[in-house]
Design a protein around this motif. Structure first.
Motif, PDB file in Angstrom:
ATOM      1  N   UNK A  93       0.884  -1.014  -0.090  1.00  0.00           N
ATOM      2  CA  UNK A  93       0.071  -0.003  -0.058  1.00  0.00           C
ATOM      3  C   UNK A  93       0.687   1.353   0.103  1.00  0.00           C
ATOM      4  N   UNK A  94       0.260   2.397  -0.515  1.00  0.00           N
ATOM      5  CA  UNK A  94       0.937   3.708  -0.496  1.00  0.00           C
ATOM      6  C   UNK A  94       0.045   4.884  -0.357  1.00  0.00           C
ATOM      7  N   UNK A  95       0.548   5.831   0.221  1.00  0.00           N
ATOM      8  CA  UNK A  95      -0.203   7.021   0.433  1.00  0.00           C
ATOM      9  C   UNK A  95       0.651   8.128   0.096  1.00  0.00           C
ATOM     10  N   UNK A  96      -0.359   9.060  -0.425  1.00  0.00           N
ATOM     11  CA  UNK A  96       0.331  10.365  -0.923  1.00  0.00           C
ATOM     12  C   UNK A  96       0.939  11.243   0.014  1.00  0.00           C
ATOM     13  N   UNK A  97       1.472  12.287  -0.408  1.00  0.00           N
ATOM     14  CA  UNK A  97       2.179  13.271   0.295  1.00  0.00           C
ATOM     15  C   UNK A  97       1.003  14.237   1.206  1.00  0.00           C
ATOM     16  N   UNK A  98      -0.222  14.288   0.690  1.00  0.00           N
ATOM     17  CA  UNK A  98      -1.363  14.945   1.109  1.00  0.00           C
ATOM     18  C   UNK A  98      -2.134  14.073   1.816  1.00  0.00           C
ATOM     19  N   UNK A  99      -2.048  12.499   1.625  1.00  0.00           N
ATOM     20  CA  UNK A  99      -2.868  11.859   2.357  1.00  0.00           C
ATOM     21  C   UNK A  99      -4.095  11.644   1.384  1.00  0.00           C
ATOM     22  N   UNK A 100      -4.460  12.209   0.674  1.00  0.00           N
ATOM     23  CA  UNK A 100      -5.571  12.225  -0.226  1.00  0.00           C
ATOM     24  C   UNK A 100      -5.867  10.912  -1.393  1.00  0.00           C
ATOM     25  N   UNK A 101      -4.359  10.506  -1.615  1.00  0.00           N
ATOM     26  CA  UNK A 101      -4.562   9.427  -2.719  1.00  0.00           C
ATOM     27  C   UNK A 101      -3.924   8.056  -1.797  1.00  0.00           C
ATOM     28  N   UNK A 142       8.629   6.325  -0.010  1.00  0.00           N
ATOM     29  CA  UNK A 142       8.500   5.946  -1.318  1.00  0.00           C
ATOM     30  C   UNK A 142       9.127   7.176  -2.096  1.00  0.00           C
ATOM     31  N   UNK A 143      10.089   6.517  -3.367  1.00  0.00           N
ATOM     32  CA  UNK A 143      10.892   7.558  -4.101  1.00  0.00           C
ATOM     33  C   UNK A 143       9.875   8.715  -4.725  1.00  0.00           C
ATOM     34  N   UNK A 144       8.908   8.049  -5.365  1.00  0.00           N
ATOM     35  CA  UNK A 144       7.930   8.926  -5.927  1.00  0.00           C
ATOM     36  C   UNK A 144       6.463   8.041  -6.131  1.00  0.00           C
ATOM     37  N   UNK A 145       5.444   9.010  -6.147  1.00  0.00           N
ATOM     38  CA  UNK A 145       4.225   8.063  -5.923  1.00  0.00           C
ATOM     39  C   UNK A 145       3.790   7.690  -7.278  1.00  0.00           C
ATOM     40  N   UNK A 146       3.541   6.135  -7.180  1.00  0.00           N
ATOM     41  CA  UNK A 146       2.905   5.873  -8.638  1.00  0.00           C
ATOM     42  C   UNK A 146       4.076   4.484  -8.756  1.00  0.00           C
ATOM     43  N   UNK A 147       3.523   3.712  -9.622  1.00  0.00           N
ATOM     44  CA  UNK A 147       4.223   2.407  -9.932  1.00  0.00           C
ATOM     45  C   UNK A 147       5.272   2.648 -11.078  1.00  0.00           C
ATOM     46  N   UNK A 206       6.430   0.798  -7.594  1.00  0.00           N
ATOM     47  CA  UNK A 206       6.487   1.515  -6.198  1.00  0.00           C
ATOM     48  C   UNK A 206       7.990   0.869  -5.628  1.00  0.00           C
ATOM     49  N   UNK A 207       8.736   1.879  -5.386  1.00  0.00           N
ATOM     50  CA  UNK A 207      10.101   1.782  -4.847  1.00  0.00           C
ATOM     51  C   UNK A 207      10.289   2.552  -3.547  1.00  0.00           C
ATOM     52  N   UNK A 208      10.926   2.053  -2.313  1.00  0.00           N
ATOM     53  CA  UNK A 208      11.283   2.784  -1.257  1.00  0.00           C
ATOM     54  C   UNK A 208      12.693   3.167  -1.354  1.00  0.00           C
ATOM     55  N   UNK A 209      12.880   4.429  -0.737  1.00  0.00           N
ATOM     56  CA  UNK A 209      14.476   4.911  -0.809  1.00  0.00           C
ATOM     57  C   UNK A 209      15.083   4.958   0.677  1.00  0.00           C
ATOM     58  N   UNK A 210      13.949   4.727   1.686  1.00  0.00           N
ATOM     59  CA  UNK A 210      14.654   4.616   3.069  1.00  0.00           C
ATOM     60  C   UNK A 210      13.542   3.530   3.551  1.00  0.00           C
ATOM     61  N   UNK A 211      14.052   2.728   4.319  1.00  0.00           N
ATOM     62  CA  UNK A 211      13.324   1.612   4.979  1.00  0.00           C
ATOM     63  C   UNK A 211      13.445   1.305   6.515  1.00  0.00           C
TER      64      UNK A 211
END
Length: 120
Positions: A48-56, A98-103, A105-110
């Protein structure tokens, strides 16, 4: 940036769990966040992922309708509410910036993983 995940445990099928991920040392409000999981013998996969705003929010098909991701800006924390758990949800769960929002999906800090075990 440091991420500290918690909340895993041993539950029965059908139960619920809420995972938490406390974020420190970075600008929490400036990045999308995500949860990933890795089951024994399998590759790490997006959950799962959530955007910066939390709206997406976005979810893997396997958890859609059962899991909910959310974020609390005051607490710099990301949550994963997991309902109707199934044995196939058993895995180590990792939160990530998440490095950027969208597939893809990649994390840059874990964070470190938190183990979720679902018994049948």
């Amino acid at each position: 940036v440091q991420l500290q995940a918690s909340g895993g445990g041993l539950v029965q099928a059908g139960d619920s769990l809420r995972l938490s991920c406390a974020v420190s040392g970075g600008t929490f409000n400036s990045y999308p966040m995500g949860w990933f999981r890795q089951a024994p013998g399998k590759e790490r996969e997006f959950v799962a992922a959530i955007s910066v705003s939390g709206l997406r929010t976005d979810y893997a098909d396997s958890v859609k309708g059962r899991f909910t991701i959310s974020r609390d800006y005051a607490k710099n924390t990301v949550y994963l509410q997991m309902n109707s758990l199934k044995p196939e949800d058993t895995a180590n769960y990792y939160c990530a910036r998440v490095a950027r929002y969208g597939p893809p999906w990649r994390g840059d800090y874990w964070g470190q993983g938190t183990l979720v075990t679902v018994s049948s």
